[in-house]
Every structure is written in C-alpha cells, then in structure tokens.
Design an enzyme around this catalytic site. Structure first.
Site, PDB file in Angstrom:
ATOM      1  N   ARG A 221       2.537   1.214  -7.128  1.00  0.00           N
ATOM      2  CA  ARG A 221       2.722   0.143  -6.152  1.00  0.00           C
ATOM      3  C   ARG A 221       1.571  -0.857  -6.175  1.00  0.00           C
ATOM      4  O   ARG A 221       1.677  -1.949  -5.625  1.00  0.00           O
ATOM      5  CB  ARG A 221       2.853   0.744  -4.742  1.00  0.00           C
ATOM      6  CG  ARG A 221       4.125   1.547  -4.558  1.00  0.00           C
ATOM      7  CD  ARG A 221       4.097   2.311  -3.245  1.00  0.00           C
ATOM      8  NE  ARG A 221       4.158   1.426  -2.102  1.00  0.00           N
ATOM      9  CZ  ARG A 221       5.270   1.093  -1.446  1.00  0.00           C
ATOM     10  NH1 ARG A 221       6.421   1.563  -1.860  1.00  0.00           N
ATOM     11  NH2 ARG A 221       5.226   0.310  -0.395  1.00  0.00           N
TER      12      ARG A 221
ATOM     13  N   GLU B 118      11.687 -16.311 -16.175  1.00  0.00           N
ATOM     14  CA  GLU B 118      11.394 -14.878 -16.047  1.00  0.00           C
ATOM     15  C   GLU B 118      10.493 -14.397 -17.175  1.00  0.00           C
ATOM     16  O   GLU B 118       9.577 -13.606 -16.956  1.00  0.00           O
ATOM     17  CB  GLU B 118      12.711 -14.086 -16.040  1.00  0.00           C
ATOM     18  CG  GLU B 118      12.555 -12.574 -16.075  1.00  0.00           C
ATOM     19  CD  GLU B 118      11.801 -12.001 -14.893  1.00  0.00           C
ATOM     20  OE1 GLU B 118      11.440 -10.805 -14.963  1.00  0.00           O
ATOM     21  OE2 GLU B 118      11.558 -12.718 -13.896  1.00  0.00           O
TER      22      GLU B 118
ATOM     23  N   GLU C 218       2.167 -11.847 -15.870  1.00  0.00           N
ATOM     24  CA  GLU C 218       1.956 -10.661 -15.044  1.00  0.00           C
ATOM     25  C   GLU C 218       1.225  -9.561 -15.808  1.00  0.00           C
ATOM     26  O   GLU C 218       0.303  -8.936 -15.282  1.00  0.00           O
ATOM     27  CB  GLU C 218       3.306 -10.091 -14.584  1.00  0.00           C
ATOM     28  CG  GLU C 218       3.946 -10.783 -13.408  1.00  0.00           C
ATOM     29  CD  GLU C 218       5.245 -10.121 -13.025  1.00  0.00           C
ATOM     30  OE1 GLU C 218       5.464  -9.896 -11.828  1.00  0.00           O
ATOM     31  OE2 GLU C 218       6.062  -9.804 -13.920  1.00  0.00           O
TER      32      GLU C 218
ATOM     33  N   LYS D 291       3.694  -3.482  -6.499  1.00  0.00           N
ATOM     34  CA  LYS D 291       5.114  -3.356  -6.799  1.00  0.00           C
ATOM     35  C   LYS D 291       5.994  -3.882  -5.673  1.00  0.00           C
ATOM     36  O   LYS D 291       6.853  -4.726  -5.878  1.00  0.00           O
ATOM     37  CB  LYS D 291       5.455  -1.890  -7.081  1.00  0.00           C
ATOM     38  CG  LYS D 291       6.925  -1.637  -7.423  1.00  0.00           C
ATOM     39  CD  LYS D 291       7.325  -2.339  -8.703  1.00  0.00           C
ATOM     40  CE  LYS D 291       8.733  -1.962  -9.122  1.00  0.00           C
ATOM     41  NZ  LYS D 291       9.161  -2.728 -10.314  1.00  0.00           N
TER      42      LYS D 291
ATOM     43  N   LYS E 220       6.836 -12.646 -16.820  1.00  0.00           N
ATOM     44  CA  LYS E 220       6.507 -11.343 -17.407  1.00  0.00           C
ATOM     45  C   LYS E 220       5.218 -11.419 -18.216  1.00  0.00           C
ATOM     46  O   LYS E 220       4.363 -10.545 -18.132  1.00  0.00           O
ATOM     47  CB  LYS E 220       7.647 -10.858 -18.319  1.00  0.00           C
ATOM     48  CG  LYS E 220       8.820 -10.289 -17.611  1.00  0.00           C
ATOM     49  CD  LYS E 220       8.484  -8.980 -16.920  1.00  0.00           C
ATOM     50  CE  LYS E 220       9.337  -8.796 -15.690  1.00  0.00           C
ATOM     51  NZ  LYS E 220       8.979  -9.616 -14.545  1.00  0.00           N
TER      52      LYS E 220
ATOM     53  N   HIS F  92       9.147 -35.657 -20.280  1.00  0.00           N
ATOM     54  CA  HIS F  92       8.733 -36.251 -19.004  1.00  0.00           C
ATOM     55  C   HIS F  92       7.376 -35.723 -18.544  1.00  0.00           C
ATOM     56  O   HIS F  92       7.085 -35.728 -17.347  1.00  0.00           O
ATOM     57  CB  HIS F  92       9.802 -35.999 -17.939  1.00  0.00           C
ATOM     58  CG  HIS F  92      11.121 -36.610 -18.269  1.00  0.00           C
ATOM     59  ND1 HIS F  92      11.337 -37.975 -18.255  1.00  0.00           N
ATOM     60  CD2 HIS F  92      12.292 -36.040 -18.660  1.00  0.00           C
ATOM     61  CE1 HIS F  92      12.590 -38.220 -18.598  1.00  0.00           C
ATOM     62  NE2 HIS F  92      13.191 -37.065 -18.853  1.00  0.00           N
TER      63      HIS F  92
ATOM     64  N   TRP G 138      -4.114  -1.891  -0.805  1.00  0.00           N
ATOM     65  CA  TRP G 138      -4.132  -3.170  -1.534  1.00  0.00           C
ATOM     66  C   TRP G 138      -4.735  -4.186  -0.577  1.00  0.00           C
ATOM     67  O   TRP G 138      -4.181  -4.467   0.476  1.00  0.00           O
ATOM     68  CB  TRP G 138      -2.705  -3.546  -1.925  1.00  0.00           C
ATOM     69  CG  TRP G 138      -2.589  -4.726  -2.850  1.00  0.00           C
ATOM     70  CD1 TRP G 138      -2.720  -4.727  -4.207  1.00  0.00           C
ATOM     71  CD2 TRP G 138      -2.272  -6.077  -2.480  1.00  0.00           C
ATOM     72  NE1 TRP G 138      -2.504  -5.992  -4.701  1.00  0.00           N
ATOM     73  CE2 TRP G 138      -2.229  -6.832  -3.664  1.00  0.00           C
ATOM     74  CE3 TRP G 138      -2.033  -6.708  -1.263  1.00  0.00           C
ATOM     75  CZ2 TRP G 138      -1.949  -8.196  -3.671  1.00  0.00           C
ATOM     76  CZ3 TRP G 138      -1.756  -8.077  -1.261  1.00  0.00           C
ATOM     77  CH2 TRP G 138      -1.716  -8.795  -2.460  1.00  0.00           C
TER      78      TRP G 138
ATOM     79  N   CYS H 207       0.844  -1.191   0.000  1.00  0.00           N
ATOM     80  CA  CYS H 207       0.000   0.000   0.000  1.00  0.00           C
ATOM     81  C   CYS H 207       0.880   1.241   0.000  1.00  0.00           C
ATOM     82  O   CYS H 207       2.100   1.163   0.097  1.00  0.00           O
ATOM     83  CB  CYS H 207      -0.910   0.001   1.220  1.00  0.00           C
ATOM     84  SG  CYS H 207      -1.755  -1.571   1.510  1.00  0.00           S
TER      85      CYS H 207
ATOM     86  N   ASN I  47       0.155   0.280   6.502  1.00  0.00           N
ATOM     87  CA  ASN I  47       0.650  -0.754   5.604  1.00  0.00           C
ATOM     88  C   ASN I  47       1.088  -1.936   6.445  1.00  0.00           C
ATOM     89  O   ASN I  47       1.711  -1.750   7.496  1.00  0.00           O
ATOM     90  CB  ASN I  47       1.848  -0.262   4.793  1.00  0.00           C
ATOM     91  CG  ASN I  47       1.481   0.803   3.796  1.00  0.00           C
ATOM     92  OD1 ASN I  47       0.314   1.099   3.583  1.00  0.00           O
ATOM     93  ND2 ASN I  47       2.488   1.405   3.178  1.00  0.00           N
ATOM     94  N   GLY I  48       0.811  -3.147   5.998  1.00  0.00           N
ATOM     95  CA  GLY I  48       1.204  -4.327   6.740  1.00  0.00           C
ATOM     96  C   GLY I  48       0.005  -5.161   7.140  1.00  0.00           C
ATOM     97  O   GLY I  48      -1.110  -4.957   6.656  1.00  0.00           O
TER      98      GLY I  48
END
Length: 609
Positions: free
Chosen positions: A27, A486, A493, A604, A490, A509, A79, A2, A105-106
């Site tokens: 963020r 990665e 996301e 973020k 991307k 496999h 958030w 947040c 925040n938290g």
C-alpha cells in the site's frame, strides 16, 4: 493509504501483527510501529509496550525485543501526511501515561485547532501528526467505558479516519471506528482481527465484516459488536472473502508487478466468464440494477475516476459512445466534486476505483447520491465502500493487485467497460451482427494477451535501449490517446522518468518544441482509419531527429523500433496496445534498479485527499 492491523485472542500477537504489516507493504508507507498489551503483573498497573521505526517493516522487526509478548495488539504502516517520516511520527501514538494507543488512517482536518486547545490545557505533544490529537482526546475523556471515550473524542473530530484503539485499563478489547477510511473485521475461532485491507486477514480467516462510515465496533476474543458513533446498535453479517492467502503471494515471480502483468490473460477470462449471451449477442450484467427501459432513458454518461481508473474511464467513454451511441466522457473525480457540477437526472454516473475506497471517488459518489443521481460502481474489491454506496455496478474480477502501480486491474476495467458498452448498445441500436463481432473480439483477448506476453524478451531489449532517456513523449489519436496517457503514467510511476502524453494531432501546437534525439517518443499506431494521420505525426518527429518506438499492428518504417501487437476489433484494440507498454515500464524500471512494487512517494489505495 496507510495500513492497520490488530488482533485479540490467545496467540502471541507480535508475529501475527508483523505478518499482517508485511502483507500491507504494497500500500506504500514510510514508517511502521506496533503496540501490545497483556495481563498486568501482580501489584502493578497495566501499561502498553510499543516499538516504532522509520523505514520498512524489517527495520521495525529488528527493533522488537525478545520479551515482547502479549495477546492483544495493534500495528500500523504510515504514509506521511502531517510531519516527515520519523520514529516520532510513526504510529501507534500513546498518551503521556502509556495508557491509550491509537493507529489512524486518514486526515483530521481540524487537528491544528484541537492541538492548540490541548497545548493550552498543558498537553505535551511528541509528534507532528494529526493522529496524536486523537490520542489525547481519548485519554482525557471522562466516560467510564472505552467505547464512550472514543465516541466522545470523535465528536470533536472533523475529517476522515479509520482507527483502532487500545487502552491498558480495558485490555480485553479493541475499539475501532470508520469515517471515510476502510476498516475490516476478521472473524476467527475465539480470536478477532481488524485491518484496513483484507490482504492482512486472509491467512487467518476469510469471514469478514466491513464497517460503514459512521460505524464503530468492539472486538473481544470471543465476539464482536457493531454500532454507530451515536451509540445505536447495527447489524453486521460476515461475508466470505473471494480470494485465499496464496492469491497475495508472488507465485515464483521476482515482483508483484511482473506477476500481475503475467496474470492478465486469466484475469480477462474471469471478467468475461458467465456474462456472454450468444443467443442475443449481448451480455448479462445483473448487478447494474438498471432495466432496459431505464437504460434507454439515459441521455449522457459521466465516468469518474482517479489516475489509472480515470484513464480506463476515458477508454470506457469512447467504447460507450461507439457501441451504444450515448454521449459519454470521463473526468477526474477529484476535480468533479469541487466545480459544483450540474447533476442531470438523465445522466448516468459511473464511479471507477480498483480498491473501491479511493477517497476522491467515494466523496464524489456521496455528493452525487445526495443530489439524487443514479451512480454505478466499477470496482475490483467486493464489498468495498463504493460498491456499497452505488445503486449497482460491476466487479472487474481482476483478483488481488498488490503492486502499487495498477496493470491487470486497468486491463480488466477496460474490458468491463466493453461489456457495459455492448450491453447498452444492444438495448439501443447496436445490431446483432456488431454484437457478435464484439463478442468474438472479447473472446480472442486472452489468447492475444498471452501472445503479447510471450514477446517479453524483445520488449526487455527495447527497454534497455530507452532506459537512458531523461524524458519521454507518448502520443496517440482518439482510441490511442488514453493508451498513451496510461503508458506515460506507468513509466513515470515505476521508473521515475519524466513522461508526457499528448494527442498526436496536438504535436504541431507546441510539443514539437521538445523533440530532439535525447527525447524519445512512444507512438500508439493502431491499424484503423487514423493510421495515415498517425504516420504523418511520426514523420514530423523524424524530421526533427526524434527517436520513435511505435506500438502498432504492423512494422512502421517511420519508427526506429516497433512492438507489433495482434489485431482485434478496432474498438477493442486499446486493451491490447497498453499491455506491451506495461512491460516496457517494468523492464525500464528494472534496468534502473527501482523499487518496482513500492515506488517512492506513492501508495496503492489513496484514501485521503
């Protein structure tokens, strides 16, 4: 995750807070709110004025009435963790008398227990959040000062927090506290700021103080003081933020993601600048606080990160093994600290985080330090918590990264690992000739990155070819596998296309069962000793009517399309091979109309578990 912004001074506070919230939009958030206070009218008790809104900051701004003036205030972008996104669950939260306001925040771990006790005492809750518990605890505290009220409330709280508190009866101050979630003070001329990220501050001041865990501060318009949650005074020396406000602007690009992809040649030049030692074919990394004797005593290296930082750590581990011949591996920090790991005194631990505040990584660092381990930090943000907790480390100097998905910071982190691997290798058994070879390769990187970015139109065309896929496979071997992981991250996301990454050797496999024309595969095919093995994997896919997009150093006849990237040294090739796949993800998302800089459900800086 947040965002917190606060101000106390002489200026009209609402426009300042809204501007700060806009700078923190990257963020990730789902609602926003603002509360202000000023002098109480004659004969009337002081009160706080608040506006909140589900959605973006623009929705909040539209709700603010014309008469909403004040010189002190706090604001927040939320958030969701406790309670769905809604006006009621948005921060700030007020007590029943509109006297106390808190942004947080938290996560308060014992919120349910505290809430039950407060309800039993007759407190009525208006939201589902854990934060509202803290508001009522402060409001009910019997202490005489706001500082003591906050301190008394925090004694009951278990969990993580970065908070800012206003009280109508103490409207000459803002009280803030930190435990596991960033709080940064901005020092101005007869005005003070507070935020969870320097991005909200740099337009007004570059002098900042970052609180440590267990530390609080009182901000007044003309001064500030810091102290522990137990009440002992602490010494806070302001530092100067490296970046200016313009660094956080789009600079003529349509999105921050595109801007940050395009900045990578300059960013890589920055991480190399001043560190190369041609005389001894090595690099200077003074911030490691690790002398040659200590470096030679390292028997193993463990790299810890989350998400993109974990993938950078996987490439870093390979670089260290190849160049320094030290056994190395990477592991998600979130898993490492819960499996009761054996902490070996001969192991060097490296914590990787763009923000330097990633909670899972920070918690792992703190656990390692408790057990006597040596920990280095590889971070982008100067003065961040991990940088302060670690025994030494490296800054990656990528510059501010605003888009939620990381691009230039990933690239610079891998380059930083190449520097570390070269440094350790030259201390140990890497020859001067190989040292010079790697240095020459590092110096070629910026120009080669620019060459890749100049091919953006072709990558955009290929993105249109694959944007209709519902799912995609990414494959690579050894050096190519972390690149595939990665690139897969991307794509999902930013475009929301389902994507999976596998070692190419693992196709037979199980994953081959997924191959069909509707399931394209992106193959990472460097021109190294595994080239023929990678071609064989592509042959298996083609035999099952799969479409293939190859990223390679030469055209691949087994692929439907090939993105050709310039060749560097084998060890450094992964740095270059990931960049066109950043553009592929970007242009795929653009073709699909996604909110590229703020993907759904993501934030973020992940400062909660």
């Amino acid at each position: 995750m947040c965002g917190i912004v606060g101000y106390i001074g002489k200026r009209d506070v609402a426009p300042l807070l809204l501007e700060g919230l806009q700078r923190l939009e990257y963020r990730g958030y789902d609602s926003a709110g603002i509360v202000v206070t000023g002098k109480a009218p004659a004969g009337k008790p002081a009160a706080l004025k608040m506006v909140k809104a589900k959605g973006r900051v623009r929705e909040l701004e539209a709700r603010i009435p014309k008469r909403f003036s004040g010189t002190t205030g706090i604001a927040h972008t939320r958030w969701a963790t406790h309670g769905a996104p809604s006006d009621e669950n948005a921060h700030p939260h007020l007590d029943a008398d509109n006297k106390v306001a808190v942004v947080h925040n938290g996560i308060i771990d014992n919120a349910a227990e505290l809430r039950a006790k407060l309800v039993a005492d007759g407190v009525e809750f208006l939201s589902e959040t854990d934060t509202e518990v803290l508001v009522h605890l402060i409001a009910r505290a019997q202490a005489d000062s706001l500082e003591e009220k906050v301190r008394e409330a925090l004694r009951s709280v278990e969990g993580t927090y970065g908070i800012a508190v206003l009280h109508a009866d103490f409207n000459d101050r803002i009280v803030v506290a930190r435990n596991g979630s960033p709080v940064v003070l901005g020092i101005g001329e007869k005005e003070m700021f507070v935020a969870s990220d320097v991005a909200a501050l740099v337009a007004h001041t570059r002098q900042v103080v970052t609180l440590d865990d267990g530390e609080m501060a009182t901000l007044r318009a003309d001064d500030f003081r810091t102290y522990t949650t137990e009440g002992s005074s602490t010494t806070a020396t302001p530092t100067t933020v490296e970046w200016e406000a313009e660094s956080y602007d789009m600079g003529g690009h349509d999105t921050y993601m595109h801007k940050e992809i395009s900045e990578q040649a300059d960013a890589v030049d920055r991480v190399l600048r001043g560190r190369i030692d041609d005389r001894f074919a090595t690099v200077h990394l003074g911030g490691l606080n690790l002398d040659a004797r200590e470096a030679r005593g390292v028997r193993r290296i463990k790299i810890l990160g989350c998400g993109t930082s974990y993938h950078a750590g996987q490439i870093g581990a390979q670089l260290i093994e190849e160049l320094a011949r030290i056994p190395s591996d990477a592991e998600p920090a979130s898993e490492f600290r819960y499996r009761n790991p054996v902490v070996d005194p001969d192991t060097l631990y490296i914590a990787v985080s763009q923000s330097g505040e990633t909670y899972d990584v920070l918690a792992a660092v703190q656990e390692l330090k408790r057990k006597g381990a040596r920990v280095l930090g590889v971070v982008n943000v100067v003065g961040s918590a991990i940088a302060r907790e670690a025994d030494g480390g490296m800054y990656v100097h990528a510059g501010p990264e605003v888009c939620v998905v990381s691009t230039k910071c990933f690239t610079n982190t891998v380059v930083a690992f190449a520097l570390l691997a070269l440094h350790l290798g030259r201390i140990r058994d890497l020859s001067v000739a190989d040292g010079k070879r790697i240095i020459d390769g590092l110096r070629r990187l910026p120009a080669q990155i620019s060459e890749i970015l100049a091919n953006e139109d072709e990558i955009k065309r290929l993105a249109a070819e694959y944007a209709d896929a519902r799912s995609m496979m990414f494959i690579g071997r050894v050096r190519g596998y972390p690149v595939a992981r990665e690139a897969s991250l991307k794509l999902k996301e930013v475009s929301y296309i389902h994507a999976e990454a596998y070692p190419a050797s693992e196709l037979k496999h199980g994953p081959l069962a997924l191959i069909e024309p509707a399931m394209p595969t992106v193959a990472i095919v460097p021109d190294d000793d595994l080239l023929e093995k990678n071609r064989a994997a592509m042959e298996e896919i083609k035999a099952r009517s799969g479409r293939i997009l190859a990223v390679a150093h030469q055209e691949q006849d087994k692929a439907d399309h090939t993105i050709v990237v310039p060749k560097n040294e084998n060890e450094l090739d992964p740095i270059l091979m990931g960049i066109p796949l950043q553009l592929l993800a970007y242009h795929t998302a653009l073709a699909m109309g996604r909110d590229i800089d703020k993907p759904r459900n993501l934030a973020k800086s992940v400062t909660v578990e």
